[in-house]
Design a protein around this motif. Structure first.
Motif, PDB file in Angstrom:
ATOM      1  N   ILE A  19       0.844  -1.191   0.000  1.00 29.25           N
ATOM      2  CA  ILE A  19       0.000   0.000   0.000  1.00 29.25           C
ATOM      3  C   ILE A  19       0.885   1.250   0.000  1.00 29.25           C
ATOM      4  CG2 ILE A  19      -0.285   0.114   2.541  1.00 29.25           C
ATOM      5  CD1 ILE A  19      -3.269   0.906   1.931  1.00 29.25           C
ATOM      6  N   ARG A  20       0.470   2.240  -0.761  1.00 25.72           N
ATOM      7  CA  ARG A  20       1.187   3.518  -0.836  1.00 25.72           C
ATOM      8  C   ARG A  20       0.262   4.638  -0.402  1.00 25.72           C
ATOM      9  NH1 ARG A  20       5.965   3.227  -4.345  1.00 25.72           N
ATOM     10  NH2 ARG A  20       6.234   1.060  -4.941  1.00 25.72           N
ATOM     11  N   MET A  21       0.796   5.853  -0.390  1.00 26.31           N
ATOM     12  CA  MET A  21       0.058   6.954   0.231  1.00 26.31           C
ATOM     13  C   MET A  21      -1.360   7.151  -0.321  1.00 26.31           C
ATOM     14  SD  MET A  21       1.106  10.920   0.808  1.00 26.31           S
ATOM     15  CE  MET A  21       2.317  10.690   2.101  1.00 26.31           C
ATOM     16  N   LYS A  22      -1.498   7.105  -1.644  1.00 23.03           N
ATOM     17  CA  LYS A  22      -2.812   7.410  -2.246  1.00 23.03           C
ATOM     18  C   LYS A  22      -3.889   6.412  -1.846  1.00 23.03           C
ATOM     19  CE  LYS A  22      -1.269   9.535  -6.482  1.00 23.03           C
ATOM     20  NZ  LYS A  22      -1.179   9.366  -7.929  1.00 23.03           N
ATOM     21  N   ASP A  23      -3.475   5.189  -1.555  1.00 20.56           N
ATOM     22  CA  ASP A  23      -4.458   4.156  -1.206  1.00 20.56           C
ATOM     23  C   ASP A  23      -4.683   4.039   0.291  1.00 20.56           C
ATOM     24  OD1 ASP A  23      -4.879   3.248  -3.909  1.00 20.56           O
ATOM     25  OD2 ASP A  23      -2.862   2.427  -3.813  1.00 20.56           O
TER      26      ASP A  23
END
Lengths: 152, 714
Positions: free
Chosen positions: B656-660
């Motif tokens: 998972i990355r920031m946007k998600d």
């Protein structure tokens, strides 16, 4: 092996390495600048982010041969005492958990804020999307970037 | 169970905190640069500290060093444990300097990062260490003034008498160090806590934001070498041919060592070791099962449907309940293997000489690893020292110190200090994975009530253990059975943050969401109704360690904060509540439909972990656990083809990355109960909360992780 002249954090170094050696490993193993981290080696996680002539750059895939005549800044050179506005914001938000990715996050954020000093939330997300935080401190990172943008 | 106490085992307590007047040098930090993190302006290195007990040193000017005994993986114990000690010692937090202790099995117990148990199991021992030192300092003051202890008061490291005189701890330390420590001391009333319960920054914060070399991979010393290891491409292969000529030509490569089914490249720097490894020409041959994910899916399904089951809990008679039911509901849930993906790849430093083994690095289980290294090298355990570095993540991976053993094995051969570093590819393909598993759940309904519940687990290598089979809904349904079965694979598996419950919680909490719908009940109401039924049984049943009352409080709190049932248009909510690691957590996820599909935008969390030691750090743990749970439920996919992992690096594995990442809003239930774990418990409920919210948003029930496959690809 050949000698490469590089400038890191305002200091000039001559390093004798193979030309394909990534800057990351020159920094870590040859110059003992250990703040720049190894995470993936393929520019996917952002832990190795440094500034190359002021731009956030992944040092794990950047061969030393391409670094000559350019200015490199690492987390160690961002400020003397950890008081760069981005570092201060990181402390204010108590961002880190394990802390391993944070130098890379800070280097990405500080280069980004130089180009866009008053970013929207969406612009922050776009800029930081390439940096993985395995501990999931994303909302604190986002808030810290916002705080730094207001203070710089 | 008693709702006002957390069950704690007496044998887990500190063995002894012996007063030592002599020099007892513990956990000396190997980097001068990590010093002075809390109070940067103080030069601790040059101060003359007196050892007090294993946890505490006091300097003549009153500054205190507190040793953090447990390994730090990002869960915050290097901050929170010293807070507990400082609280009882009665010192000002800004006069405390925290240092990581070394492995010292005489003075400390349970120097482990695992099970979210550092605070719970050490709570009394840490408090006693502080209180005993305070008692000795007070005794020294009483002796000095020739008064009784009860005429003295103490605040922030300063002891005062009734004549208005005062002495700071530094002025008392030499006298105090000669007095015998008491067996028993009185601990503070939690009402009087002044450090515990207040926000304290991570003690390594300054070092982290400046990129100080705090981690194992950063360890350096004169004359050391670097190593990388080439291993089989998958599980079930053996080494049959090796040509190392090209590897040895790489500048910086010093040697190539053939080990048991693997090859180590020794070099003067990390890059040369990695490059040399890539130049090895190796032949592997199948040797054992070459397993694929299709095989695992079928095997787990067969186990779920089969007869070879072990029963872990049995209440009433589910067969009869199912026969008499008006309606039977049966669902299955599937989860893949998962790698841990600590951002700091596995690594360890070893220096093996005739004198013994000196080890430095990131390890969740230093004591176990010490024993294993002693066994490997055939030397006494006392000859193996382990210095614990800060860890770039653990998540269970660093419980298994195979990488430390490999480093010791290499150094034993080379007789040179060595830092072994895994590449990311090594780290992802040589894991101790979260085992793939499958749950089949069946329930019977009669006259609008749930009368029977049958949970069947099928897993790779190991089944659920401990009290998990007795978690909710145990106690709330009259006829209930938990059965497990497993398949032994050659793929290595192990604990992965919140073992078993990281997936089981989603399966059960999804199932209850569906049951609520079938019964025409609100999901919050159904949970509370069942939990109320469990109150009496939980009191009488020793196996049940969750508290229905505490869980009800969490559910009510989260429902109130999230405005349950009253969300705006285009915001869809899902509830999940789960107890694990002795902590009760309820979560409500919110999903919004955006142009490119549904997005988990927010998760509300209510937590009852008893006393919250460091709210600032505690919130960070909860936020991270939720985002970890959301990320892996949505995206975590790891398959095998003929024993070979499908993903080797982050270009093939989606973290998972920031946007998600959703926004996470955390609320703690106010409590004076002894504290319980926080590193893991917010993760298990996340999968169910988002699955239930995604159902509301899309009309699609999700039975298989990762959800993104069904949501965006199907």
């Amino acid at each position: 092996m050949s000698a490469f002249l590089i400038e890191v954090n305002g200091q000039k170094y001559s390093v004798d390495v193979d030309e394909d050696t990534p800057l990351l490993w020159v920094l870590r193993d040859h110059l003992s600048l250990l703040g720049t981290k190894y995470g993936c080696g393929i520019a996917q996680c952002g832990a190795c982010t440094i500034h190359l002539d002021g731009n956030a750059t992944r040092s794990c895939i950047l061969p030393i041969s391409q670094v000559q005549d350019k200015k490199v800044t690492t987390i160690e050179g961002l400020s003397k005492n950890g008081d760069h506005p981005v570092q201060k914001a990181w402390k204010e938000m108590d961002v880190p958990q394990c802390g391993y990715c944070q130098a890379g996050q800070i280097m990405t954020a500080s280069a980004f804020l130089k180009q866009n000093s008053k970013p929207s939330d969406e612009e922050i997300e776009d800029a930081m999307h390439g940096n993985i935080c395995r501990c999931g401190t994303y909302s604190r990172i986002k808030k810290a970037v916002k705080i730094a943008s207001n203070n710089s | 169970m008693d709702d006002n106490k957390t069950k704690t085992s007496r044998r887990d307590f500190l063995k002894s905190s012996v007063l030592t007047g002599g020099a007892l040098c513990l956990g000396v930090s190997f980097f001068g640069s990590c010093k002075a993190d809390v109070v940067p302006e103080v030069d601790f290195a040059s101060m003359d500290f007196k050892d007090f007990n294993a946890y505490i040193k006091v300097a003549k000017d009153g500054f205190v060093t507190i040793f953090a005994p447990n390994p730090e993986i990002g869960q915050g114990v290097k901050t929170s444990i010293p807070m507990i000690i400082a609280e009882e010692l009665e010192v000002a937090w800004d006069k405390v300097y925290v240092q990581q202790a070394g492995l010292n099995t005489e003075s400390f117990t349970r120097q482990v990062a695992g099970g979210s148990d550092s605070i719970r199991q050490g709570w009394v021992a840490f408090r006693e260490a502080g209180a005993k030192a305070k008692h000795l300092l007070m005794t020294a003051a009483a002796n000095r003034w020739d008064v009784s202890m009860d005429q003295l008061s103490v605040k922030e490291g300063v002891v005062s008498n009734q004549n208005g005189e005062s002495l700071n701890y530094g002025e008392l330390v030499e006298d105090a160090a000669l007095i015998e420590a008491p067996e028993k001391v009185e601990l503070k009333n939690p009402k009087n806590f002044s450090i515990i319960g207040t926000d304290k920054f991570n003690v390594d914060l300054n070092g982290i934001v400046q990129g100080k070399p705090l981690f194992g991979i950063d360890y350096k010393e004169e004359g050391m070498q670097y190593a990388a290891i080439l291993r089989a491409p998958g599980f079930g292969y053996k080494l049959v041919g090796l040509d190392d000529a090209e590897a040895k030509k790489v500048s910086g490569v010093i040697d190539v060592l053939k080990l048991e089914n693997k090859i180590a490249v020794i070099a003067s720097n990390t890059w040369a070791a990695f490059k040399g490894k890539d130049k090895l020409k190796v032949e592997w041959k199948p040797d054992g099962n070459l397993e694929s994910s299709d095989f695992h899916s079928k095997t787990l399904r067969d186990l779920n449907d089969g007869k070879k089951l072990e029963t872990l809990r049995k209440d009433g008679d589910i067969v009869q309940a199912f026969q008499e039911a008006d309606q039977l509901i049966e669902r299955s849930y599937e989860a893949p293997f998962l790698p841990h993906n600590c951002l700091e790849p596995m690594n360890f430093f070893a220096d093996v000489t005739d004198a013994g083994a000196r080890m430095v690095g990131p390890i969740q289980t230093p004591e176990w690893t010490q024993s294993r290294i002693a066994e490997l090298l055939k030397i006494d355990k006392e000859k193996v020292t382990i210095e614990m570095t800060r860890m770039g993540g653990g998540f269970g991976r660093r419980l298994y110190g195979g990488f430390a053993l490999e480093a010791a094995e290499i150094s034993k051969i080379t007789r040179t200090p060595v830092l072994l570093v895994y590449t990311r590819e090594d780290d992802m393909t040589q894991g101790t994975y979260r085992p793939a598993s499958r749950y089949k759940i069946a329930a019977s309904v009669k006259n609008g009530e749930i009368t029977g519940y049958h949970l069947k687990e099928a897993a790779i290598n190991r089944n659920m253990y401990g009290a998990i089979a007795h978690f909710f809904p145990a106690g709330s349904i009259e006829n209930l059975q938990v059965d497990v079965a497993k398949y032994e694979s050659n793929i290595t598996t192990g604990a992965w943050r919140a073992p078993y419950t990281n997936f089981l919680a989603y399966a059960e909490q999804s199932f209850f969401d569906e049951l609520a719908e079938i019964l025409g009940k609100d999901p919050v109401d159904l949970r509370i109704e069942l939990l109320e039924k469990a109150i009496k049984n939980a009191e009488e049943d020793e196996d049940i360690i969750y508290s229905p009352k505490r869980m009800i409080e969490c559910i009510k709190l989260v429902a109130e904060k999230a405005n349950w049932g009253k969300s705006s248009n285009n915001v869809f909510q899902g509830l999940s509540a789960y107890f694990s690691h002795r902590t009760h957590v309820a979560e409500i996820a919110e999903v919004e439909i955006l142009d490119d599909g549904p997005k988990v935008s927010k998760v509300y969390v209510a937590v009852d972990c008893g006393i919250v030691v460091n709210p600032l750090g505690a919130k960070n743990q909860i936020e991270g656990g939720v985002i970890d749970g959301v990320g892996h439920a949505m995206f975590g996919e790891f398959a095998f083809e003929d024993g070979v992992p499908s993903a080797k690096n982050f270009n093939q594995y989606q973290l998972i990355r920031m946007k998600d990442a959703p926004e996470v809003e955390v609320y703690f239930v106010k409590s004076t109960v002894d504290p319980t774990g926080l590193g893991e418990p917010s993760l298990p409920p996340a999968g169910g909360a988002i699955a239930n919210a995604l159902y509301k948003a899309t009309g699609k029930r999700l039975y298989k992780q990762p959800f993104s496959n069904d949501l965006y690809k199907g």
